[in-house]
Design a protein around this motif. Structure first.
Motif, PDB file in Angstrom:
ATOM      1  N   ARG A 293     -10.379   7.003  -7.728  1.00 35.20           N
ATOM      2  CA  ARG A 293     -10.023   8.319  -7.211  1.00 35.20           C
ATOM      3  C   ARG A 293      -9.358   8.175  -5.847  1.00 35.20           C
ATOM      4  O   ARG A 293      -9.896   7.532  -4.950  1.00 35.20           O
ATOM      5  N   VAL A 294      -8.224   8.807  -5.696  1.00 33.13           N
ATOM      6  CA  VAL A 294      -7.540   8.887  -4.408  1.00 33.13           C
ATOM      7  C   VAL A 294      -7.961  10.191  -3.756  1.00 33.13           C
ATOM      8  O   VAL A 294      -7.742  11.265  -4.321  1.00 33.13           O
ATOM      9  N   LEU A 295      -8.587  10.076  -2.601  1.00 33.76           N
ATOM     10  CA  LEU A 295      -8.993  11.267  -1.862  1.00 33.76           C
ATOM     11  C   LEU A 295      -8.011  11.604  -0.755  1.00 33.76           C
ATOM     12  O   LEU A 295      -7.793  12.771  -0.450  1.00 33.76           O
ATOM     13  N   ASP A 296      -7.418  10.577  -0.159  1.00 34.25           N
ATOM     14  CA  ASP A 296      -6.453  10.758   0.921  1.00 34.25           C
ATOM     15  C   ASP A 296      -5.127  10.127   0.505  1.00 34.25           C
ATOM     16  O   ASP A 296      -4.949   8.914   0.602  1.00 34.25           O
ATOM     17  N   ALA A 297      -4.220  10.935   0.031  1.00 35.59           N
ATOM     18  CA  ALA A 297      -2.928  10.440  -0.461  1.00 35.59           C
ATOM     19  C   ALA A 297      -2.010   9.981   0.669  1.00 35.59           C
ATOM     20  O   ALA A 297      -0.944   9.427   0.410  1.00 35.59           O
ATOM     21  N   GLN A 298      -2.414  10.175   1.914  1.00 34.09           N
ATOM     22  CA  GLN A 298      -1.590   9.773   3.059  1.00 34.09           C
ATOM     23  C   GLN A 298      -1.843   8.329   3.481  1.00 34.09           C
ATOM     24  O   GLN A 298      -1.226   7.845   4.422  1.00 34.09           O
ATOM     25  N   THR A 299      -2.775   7.644   2.806  1.00 33.38           N
ATOM     26  CA  THR A 299      -3.051   6.242   3.127  1.00 33.38           C
ATOM     27  C   THR A 299      -2.659   5.364   1.939  1.00 33.38           C
ATOM     28  O   THR A 299      -2.624   5.820   0.796  1.00 33.38           O
ATOM     29  N   HIS A 300      -2.358   4.103   2.242  1.00 31.69           N
ATOM     30  CA  HIS A 300      -2.029   3.148   1.185  1.00 31.69           C
ATOM     31  C   HIS A 300      -3.308   2.754   0.454  1.00 31.69           C
ATOM     32  O   HIS A 300      -4.347   2.551   1.066  1.00 31.69           O
ATOM     33  N   HIS A 301      -3.228   2.644  -0.863  1.00 35.28           N
ATOM     34  CA  HIS A 301      -4.366   2.222  -1.678  1.00 35.28           C
ATOM     35  C   HIS A 301      -4.013   0.896  -2.353  1.00 35.28           C
ATOM     36  O   HIS A 301      -2.973   0.776  -3.006  1.00 35.28           O
ATOM     37  N   HIS A 302      -4.892  -0.094  -2.170  1.00 32.35           N
ATOM     38  CA  HIS A 302      -4.717  -1.411  -2.779  1.00 32.35           C
ATOM     39  C   HIS A 302      -5.932  -1.669  -3.662  1.00 32.35           C
ATOM     40  O   HIS A 302      -7.070  -1.576  -3.192  1.00 32.35           O
ATOM     41  N   VAL A 303      -5.686  -1.947  -4.947  1.00 26.31           N
ATOM     42  CA  VAL A 303      -6.758  -2.102  -5.922  1.00 26.31           C
ATOM     43  C   VAL A 303      -6.652  -3.497  -6.546  1.00 26.31           C
ATOM     44  O   VAL A 303      -5.946  -3.688  -7.527  1.00 26.31           O
ATOM     45  N   PRO A 304      -7.336  -4.497  -5.967  1.00 27.67           N
ATOM     46  CA  PRO A 304      -7.279  -5.858  -6.493  1.00 27.67           C
ATOM     47  C   PRO A 304      -8.174  -6.043  -7.723  1.00 27.67           C
ATOM     48  O   PRO A 304      -9.152  -5.318  -7.911  1.00 27.67           O
ATOM     49  N   LEU A 305      -7.824  -7.050  -8.524  1.00 30.39           N
ATOM     50  CA  LEU A 305      -8.620  -7.451  -9.675  1.00 30.39           C
ATOM     51  C   LEU A 305      -8.905  -8.937  -9.554  1.00 30.39           C
ATOM     52  O   LEU A 305      -7.980  -9.743  -9.399  1.00 30.39           O
TER      53      LEU A 305
END
Length: 110
Positions: A85-97
């Motif tokens: 879930r993205v709560l703050d769309a103004q920040t970069h989101h990095h989702v590693p696996l």
């Protein structure tokens, strides 16, 4: 801002190159809309998952990784799916696996 991912092969101790990654947006109920499809580069990264002109929104997304094609027919997990879930769309989101033949994990990266 943006959305990226990184896949590391824990068994080899190397980036996992060439893994197909699909980004989907949750549109309510059981409905998901595919936004993009990409492959990890030589460093195991997809640096920008969002297509040009598509902005990150505060909502739920799903990343699907085709781990079976990378790990081969003996892969216990032929697909790794991460719903976040993205709560703050103004920040970069990095989702590693982090990937191994018999397991995977993820975390909120930076």
């Amino acid at each position: 801002m943006g959305l990226s991912t990184h896949v590391l092969d824990l068994a080899k101790g190397l980036p996992a190159r060439g893994i197909a990654v699909t980004l989907e947006r949750h549109d309510g109920g059981v409905r998901w809309t595919q936004l993009a499809e990409s492959r990890t580069d030589a460093d195991g990264r997809v640096r920008s998952l969002l297509p040009e002109g598509v902005a990150l929104e505060a909502r739920t997304y799903r990343l699907r990784f085709d781990t079976g094609a990378y790990l081969g027919e003996g892969a216990f997990y032929p697909e790794a799916t991460i719903v976040f879930r993205v709560l703050d769309a103004q920040t970069h989101h990095h989702v590693p696996l982090l990937l191994s033949p018999f397991g995977y994990s993820t975390y909120r990266g930076s």
